[in-house]
Design a protein around this motif. Structure first.
Motif, PDB file in Angstrom:
ATOM      1  N   ASP A 719       0.774  -1.214  -0.077  1.00  0.00           N
ATOM      2  CA  ASP A 719       0.146   0.091   0.086  1.00  0.00           C
ATOM      3  C   ASP A 719       0.657   1.163   0.023  1.00  0.00           C
ATOM      4  O   ASP A 719       0.410   2.288  -0.650  1.00  0.00           O
ATOM      5  CB  ASP A 719      -1.033  -0.024   1.292  1.00  0.00           C
ATOM      6  CG  ASP A 719      -1.982  -1.187   1.242  1.00  0.00           C
ATOM      7  OD1 ASP A 719      -2.121  -1.655  -0.143  1.00  0.00           O
ATOM      8  OD2 ASP A 719      -2.384  -1.437   2.300  1.00  0.00           O
ATOM      9  N   GLN A 720       1.888   1.254   0.663  1.00  0.00           N
ATOM     10  CA  GLN A 720       2.802   2.489   0.666  1.00  0.00           C
ATOM     11  C   GLN A 720       3.321   2.554  -0.864  1.00  0.00           C
ATOM     12  O   GLN A 720       3.611   3.842  -0.899  1.00  0.00           O
ATOM     13  CB  GLN A 720       4.077   2.146   1.566  1.00  0.00           C
ATOM     14  CG  GLN A 720       3.679   1.971   3.060  1.00  0.00           C
ATOM     15  CD  GLN A 720       4.482   1.910   4.137  1.00  0.00           C
ATOM     16  OE1 GLN A 720       5.737   1.418   3.628  1.00  0.00           O
ATOM     17  NE2 GLN A 720       4.130   1.650   5.229  1.00  0.00           N
ATOM     18  N   LYS A 721       3.648   1.647  -1.551  1.00  0.00           N
ATOM     19  CA  LYS A 721       4.239   1.958  -2.892  1.00  0.00           C
ATOM     20  C   LYS A 721       3.183   2.392  -3.895  1.00  0.00           C
ATOM     21  O   LYS A 721       3.644   3.025  -4.876  1.00  0.00           O
ATOM     22  CB  LYS A 721       4.974   0.560  -3.238  1.00  0.00           C
ATOM     23  CG  LYS A 721       5.829   0.121  -2.336  1.00  0.00           C
ATOM     24  CD  LYS A 721       7.345   0.531  -2.364  1.00  0.00           C
ATOM     25  CE  LYS A 721       8.440   0.082  -1.505  1.00  0.00           C
ATOM     26  NZ  LYS A 721       9.652   0.798  -1.782  1.00  0.00           N
ATOM     27  N   ILE A 722       1.955   2.093  -3.555  1.00  0.00           N
ATOM     28  CA  ILE A 722       1.036   2.478  -4.538  1.00  0.00           C
ATOM     29  C   ILE A 722       0.104   3.419  -4.109  1.00  0.00           C
ATOM     30  O   ILE A 722      -0.890   3.509  -4.647  1.00  0.00           O
ATOM     31  CB  ILE A 722       0.349   1.318  -5.044  1.00  0.00           C
ATOM     32  CG1 ILE A 722      -0.160   0.420  -4.095  1.00  0.00           C
ATOM     33  CG2 ILE A 722       1.172   0.413  -5.983  1.00  0.00           C
ATOM     34  CD1 ILE A 722      -1.067  -0.804  -4.356  1.00  0.00           C
ATOM     35  N   GLN A 723       0.247   4.391  -3.427  1.00  0.00           N
ATOM     36  CA  GLN A 723      -0.411   5.256  -2.676  1.00  0.00           C
ATOM     37  C   GLN A 723      -0.996   6.371  -3.901  1.00  0.00           C
ATOM     38  O   GLN A 723      -2.074   6.850  -3.902  1.00  0.00           O
ATOM     39  CB  GLN A 723       0.027   5.954  -1.531  1.00  0.00           C
ATOM     40  CG  GLN A 723       0.187   5.249  -0.066  1.00  0.00           C
ATOM     41  CD  GLN A 723       0.818   5.841   1.134  1.00  0.00           C
ATOM     42  OE1 GLN A 723       1.303   7.195   0.821  1.00  0.00           O
ATOM     43  NE2 GLN A 723       0.729   5.378   2.050  1.00  0.00           N
ATOM     44  N   SER A 724      -0.124   6.722  -4.665  1.00  0.00           N
ATOM     45  CA  SER A 724      -0.306   7.793  -5.498  1.00  0.00           C
ATOM     46  C   SER A 724      -1.048   7.224  -6.732  1.00  0.00           C
ATOM     47  O   SER A 724      -1.427   8.009  -7.449  1.00  0.00           O
ATOM     48  CB  SER A 724       0.673   8.520  -5.708  1.00  0.00           C
ATOM     49  OG  SER A 724       1.809   7.607  -6.563  1.00  0.00           O
ATOM     50  N   LYS A 725      -1.413   6.043  -6.996  1.00  0.00           N
ATOM     51  CA  LYS A 725      -1.743   5.402  -8.070  1.00  0.00           C
ATOM     52  C   LYS A 725      -3.279   5.318  -8.065  1.00  0.00           C
ATOM     53  O   LYS A 725      -3.956   5.245  -6.731  1.00  0.00           O
ATOM     54  CB  LYS A 725      -1.202   3.842  -8.383  1.00  0.00           C
ATOM     55  CG  LYS A 725       0.524   4.000  -8.400  1.00  0.00           C
ATOM     56  CD  LYS A 725       1.015   4.647  -9.666  1.00  0.00           C
ATOM     57  CE  LYS A 725       2.397   4.899  -9.843  1.00  0.00           C
ATOM     58  NZ  LYS A 725       3.212   5.390 -10.651  1.00  0.00           N
TER      59      LYS A 725
END
Length: 855
Positions: A719-725
């Motif tokens: 979740d931290q890696k794809i927050q902005s997607k």
């Protein structure tokens, strides 16, 4: 299957069934008080509590066949037996034999018997047949079976003494080239450099001391070179096992394998041709040398599996000692978790336990690109794991501090103990006297309580007997009351009938008087039927009237007892009046006939009187019996009340004594605690628990209470890696990362290895049929392959194989555990060798430098 087996059993037992009774004679004794009777149909009946020569009537309780496989092939190979229970002794026996079951005696073989057996003759002509007993041999014989004229025995197994075990060489082995034998190195033997000089069979042997062997040790040596007067050998094993120990070890290993289900193969239809030599074969019957099939599956020969497993483990240990890494492959559900755990425990291994993707090894460059995509995520996971482990370590340190505090508290116990010692030293006599006084008082209370308990038991028994007797009396009284009521009913009925008969008798007497008076006056008497009598009586006078209807009905009912109904009917209706016109008195024919019924009425009345008198007599007897029962019941109630009062008194005494015992017990416990503290005071010095044991306890607490609460949700990393997607892109990328981690999580550490290094891996494959792509790729790269092969696999595709069940989780776990143990031991040995090598190199370099300087 069972019904067929039961039919075959009935055939072979000659028609005898369970529960049948038959007569037998005890022919021999096979155990203490267990006789054997052999019937004509070959059935052997085992009879407990029997004597030799007894003729008995027995009931057959259990019947069967010792060898079911033999029963399926030929009845002659099956031993039929039954167990009998003695019902009756038809003829007792007094046969006495010079030997008994289990007796051990020393005997000499004087005759040769059948089938390589020997015969020991006793003085009274009695013979003992002993198998494998040679003519002229003297040995100890144990009696196994006794008959009237002869017995059977076996040679007693002899074990070597300590001195024989410490003999120079095992006499069963030769000393030729390559011979292996066990030897105890004599403590007085001469040593030349690294060799020990030992004389064996008139030869001088130089034995090289390897494996840190010392004089006095038991070792296994192998002969390297021999001559006419000398030989050279080397130590190959230290403290070798004897044959018995080896057999026991093999037995334990085989039992363990059977428990894990390692011997179950695949279905017989799927068997591979090259695996047939590793399958159990039948050794008897018509299907001899054919595969043994159970539940339509072949059974793997566990002994051959053990041999292959030992050879494979040796090879694995060699690979690990040389520094080679291992590559575990297995995608079956039963083996996936075990493979991951085994790879992690070996620390230098890789694994694939989900799915083997095509080109996993042959197309390694493409696989590296996929691994690079998930490498940041794996690094993040490692960071989180490091944080969790640090936190865990802090908790563990805190627990260790608590343990230290506990040790400090033990010192306080020591101080209390010292105070108690001072107290005992000052008043030792008072301390001992107080204990003895309390024990005596406690003993007195216990004895008094025992007496009260016995009295209470007697009262309870007495009350029970009284209640049982009262119940019997009450039951008897109920029966008498029922009978009394029945007699009252009979008496009332008889009295009523008596009164009715009296009335009828009075009527009969009066009618006779009327008849007599008319005959005396000379008047005519006429009798007619009742119907005609009613018609004429209304018109004319001079008729004797009929009685009322109720009396008439009773009169008819009484007459029916003597005459049948048809006769009365004809008398009342069938006769017509004659000469009615003449003068005289007219009677109804029924009344005329009733006047003749007087004797019968008199007899009936007399009979009823007798019956009523009898009933009155019985009534008096029953009343007297009820009065007696009432008196007894009153006495029983009084006794029961008295018992209840005494029991209540005893209960109150019990409560008082229990309180006294509780106080005494508390005092005794206090004194016992003080004595225990005095007794264990030397051991309580600073709590002498070793640090290793305290650490193990802390580890157990961490595993049970701390570790379950330190679970981190791994999805947070994604979740931290794809927050902005966007949601769609985020879910797609998350699934992709999870899939890549699932497939390549076990081989990410291989990213640093090149193709040549990958080729040096040793592949351990579980489930060859499912992992055929992995097998082919490993072969293509030239990797060594070790695999567990089932009966449907091809063993020629692997370098080292273990024939075993590759579907059972317990089977795979057993084999992987052995592999991990050998790999870890080899790693430990490698670390020791690598630690010693730099010191050797440094010493060699120093030697070279000194020689060059001297030169």
């Amino acid at each position: 299957m069972k019904t067929n087996m039961q039919k075959e059993t009935k055939k072979t037992t000659g028609g005898l069934k369970n529960g049948m009774i038959t007569q037998v004679k005890v022919n021999s004794m096979i155990q203490k008080n267990v006789g054997l009777a052999e019937l004509a149909n070959g059935l052997r009946v085992f009879i407990p509590k029997a004597k030799l020569g007894m003729e008995l009537k027995v009931k057959l309780n259990k019947m069967g066949i010792t060898n079911e496989n033999a029963l399926q092939t030929s009845n002659s190979a099956a031993e039929k037996y039954a167990v009998g229970t003695i019902l009756e002794v038809l003829n007792d026996s007094n046969i006495e034999t010079p030997v008994s079951i289990g007796e051990t005696m020393t005997g000499k073989c004087t005759k040769a018997g059948p089938r390589n057996s020997g015969i020991v003759e006793l003085t009274n002509g009695y013979m003992i047949v002993v198998p494998n007993f040679k003519l002229g041999q003297t040995s100890e014989v144990t009696i196994t079976r006794v008959k009237a004229k002869y017995a059977f025995g076996k040679l007693k197994a002899t074990r070597l003494t300590k001195q024989e075990n410490q003999s120079v060489i095992d006499s069963a082995l030769g000393v030729g080239m390559g011979t292996k034998f066990n030897i105890v190195l004599p403590k007085t033997a001469k040593s030349v450099n690294d060799h020990v000089v030992v004389k064996i069979q008139n030869r001088v042997f130089f034995i090289k001391l390897s494996l840190e062997a010392k004089l006095g040790d038991k070792v296994q040596v192998q002969v390297i070179k021999t001559g006419e007067k000398f030989g050279i050998a080397t130590v190959i094993k230290k403290s070798p096992m004897s044959k018995l120990e080896k057999q026991a070890q093999i037995k334990r290993a085989v039992q363990k394998m059977l428990k894990t289900g390692l011997h179950f193969g695949e279905k017989a239809v799927k068997c591979h041709a090259k695996m047939k030599k590793f399958i159990w074969l039948r050794k008897k019957g018509q299907q001899k040398n054919k595969p043994l099939i159970q539940r339509q599956r072949h059974l793997i020969n566990v002994l051959k599996t053990r041999h292959c497993l030992l050879q494979t483990l040796k090879q694995i240990a060699k690979y690990a000692a040389k520094g080679r890494t291992f590559f575990f492959v297995g995608t079956k559900k039963s083996a996936a978790g075990l493979i991951a755990r085994a790879a992690l425990l070996t620390q230098t291994s890789f694994f694939v336990n989900t799915r083997w993707l095509g080109g996993m090894l042959t197309n390694w460059k493409t696989i590296l690109k996929s691994i690079s995509k998930i490498r940041p995520i794996l690094k993040e996971k490692q960071r989180i794991m490091k944080t969790l482990l640090e936190k865990r370590q802090r908790i563990q340190n805190r627990l260790m501090l608590k343990v230290q505090e506990f040790k400090q508290k033990s010192q306080k116990l020591i101080q209390k103990g010292q105070q108690l010692i001072a107290k005992v030293k000052t008043n030792k006599g008072e301390f001992l006297n107080q204990t003895s006084f309390i024990l005596k008082k406690r003993q007195q209370l216990l004895e008094r309580g025992q007496q009260l308990l016995e009295k209470q038991t007697q009262l309870l028994t007495q009350r029970k007997q009284i209640s049982e007797k009262s119940a019997q009396l009450q039951e008897k009284a109920n029966l008498l009351i029922t009978r009394k009521n029945y007699l009252i009913t009979q008496f009332m009925n008889s009295r009523k009938k008596f009164r009715e008969l009296q009335v009828l008798m009075f009527l009969s007497i009066e009618l006779q008087k009327v008849k007599a008076s008319f005959k005396a006056s000379g008047e005519n008497l006429f009798t007619i039927s009742s119907a005609d009598f009613n018609k004429i009586a209304a018109e004319k006078s001079g008729f004797i009237p009929n009685p009322p209807k109720e009396i008439l009905n009773k009169l008819i009912a009484t007459m029916r007892q003597k005459y049948d109904q048809t006769t009365i009917a004809t008398e009342t209706n069938g006769v017509k009046a004659q000469n009615v016109g003449t003068t005289g008195i007219i009677f109804s024919k029924l009344l005329s006939r009733f006047t003749q019924f007087l004797p019968f009425l008199t007899a009936s009345i007399q009979q009823l009187k007798t019956r009523m008198n009898t009933i009155q007599q019985l009534f008096k007897e029953i009343s007297q019996g009820l009065q007696d029962i009432h008196t007894k019941l009153t006495t029983a109630v009084n006794l029961t009340k008295r018992c209840a009062v005494e029991l209540k008194l005893i209960q109150s005494k019990f409560i008082a004594e229990r309180k006294s015992l509780t106080l005494l017990r508390a005092k005794l416990q206090q004194i016992a605690a003080e004595q225990r503290l005095l007794r264990f005071l030397p051991k309580l010095r600073c709590l002498p628990t070793p640090e290793s044991q305290l650490t193990m306890t802390v580890q157990l607490l961490m595993k049970k209470f701390v570790d379950p609460k330190m679970i981190y949700p791994i999805d947070k990393i994604y979740d931290q890696k794809i927050q902005s997607k966007s949601k769609k892109v985020a879910s797609t990328r998350k699934k992709k990362w999870q899939r890549l981690e699932k497939y390549f999580g076990g081989v990410t550490k291989m990213a640093k290895m090149n193709t040549n290094q990958i080729q040096k891996n040793v592949a351990i494959i579980i489930g060859q049929r499912e992992e055929m792509n992995a097998v082919l790729e490993c072969q293509k790269l030239g990797m060594k392959i070790i695999s567990i092969v089932d009966t449907n696999c091809n063993p020629s595709l692997t370098d080292h194989f273990i024939p075993a069940n590759d579907d059972s989780r317990t089977s795979v776990q057993y084999i992987l555990t052995k592999m991990v143990q050998h790999i870890r031991l080899a790693h430990k040995l490698r670390r020791k060798v690598l630690a010693v090598q730099p010191a050797k190199k440094a010493s060699m370099n120093m030697g070279r430098n000194s020689r060059s300087r001297a030169f």
